[in-house]
Design an enzyme around this catalytic site. Sequence first.
Site, PDB file in Angstrom:
ATOM      1  CG  ASN A  67       2.066  87.411  31.532  1.00  0.00           C
ATOM      2  OD1 ASN A  67       0.997  87.978  31.518  1.00  0.00           O
ATOM      3  ND2 ASN A  67       3.081  87.755  30.758  1.00  0.00           N
ATOM      4  CG  HIS A  68      -0.888  82.904  36.049  1.00  0.00           C
ATOM      5  ND1 HIS A  68      -0.968  82.594  37.381  1.00  0.00           N
ATOM      6  CD2 HIS A  68      -1.914  83.749  35.793  1.00  0.00           C
ATOM      7  CE1 HIS A  68      -1.998  83.231  37.921  1.00  0.00           C
ATOM      8  NE2 HIS A  68      -2.586  83.941  36.966  1.00  0.00           N
ATOM      9  CG  ASP A  69       6.717  79.895  35.087  1.00  0.00           C
ATOM     10  OD1 ASP A  69       6.522  79.142  34.110  1.00  0.00           O
ATOM     11  OD2 ASP A  69       7.835  80.050  35.606  1.00  0.00           O
TER      12      ASP A  69
END
Length: 183
Positions: A67-69
């Site tokens: 996922n995006h951080d």
Amino acid sequence: MVFSLVNNIKRIILKKVKKQSFPIENVQIGKGTILNGKFRLVATKYSKIIIGKYCAIANGLKIITINHDYNYPAIQGTFYREFFNDIDHPGVTKEPPNKERTKGDVIIGNDVWIGEDVFITSGTKVGNGCCIAAKSVVTKDLESYSIYAGVPAKFIKKRFNEEVIKFLEDQKWWDWSEKKIRA
């Protein structure tokens, strides 16, 4: 012509999956598993996807283990590349990634049925013989020989009583030879 070529390639891939394990980088698909239609499997060296034997998977499965951080001022990687001399998003370069980036492997047991357009998030385990209804979103572990549906996927019922489930789990028929299965 192109449609025919694509279908031939799909048939070759499915035959290969039926006959043996089908290793893709950081993705393992067990013998006899059939993936119908389009699917998207995104794994990394930190979060693998393991799908057991003799699973039936409908069109549209998505498993994304990364996922995006969101712990940085900007989430978009393009922003960092454009404004900071082609460097990647700091969350992408962090090794190992933090829990916002991935919660780990996705492990799907044997003899699992997955309905159309199911999404499975990182760090989840799907038990043997589990059934997941179409359009479900799997965000936590699912018990063996149970039926789940919804967003997020919720327990509906057991497929069998505990005695039958224990028997099936103990037998591990998916590990038998083809000759023994036929007999």
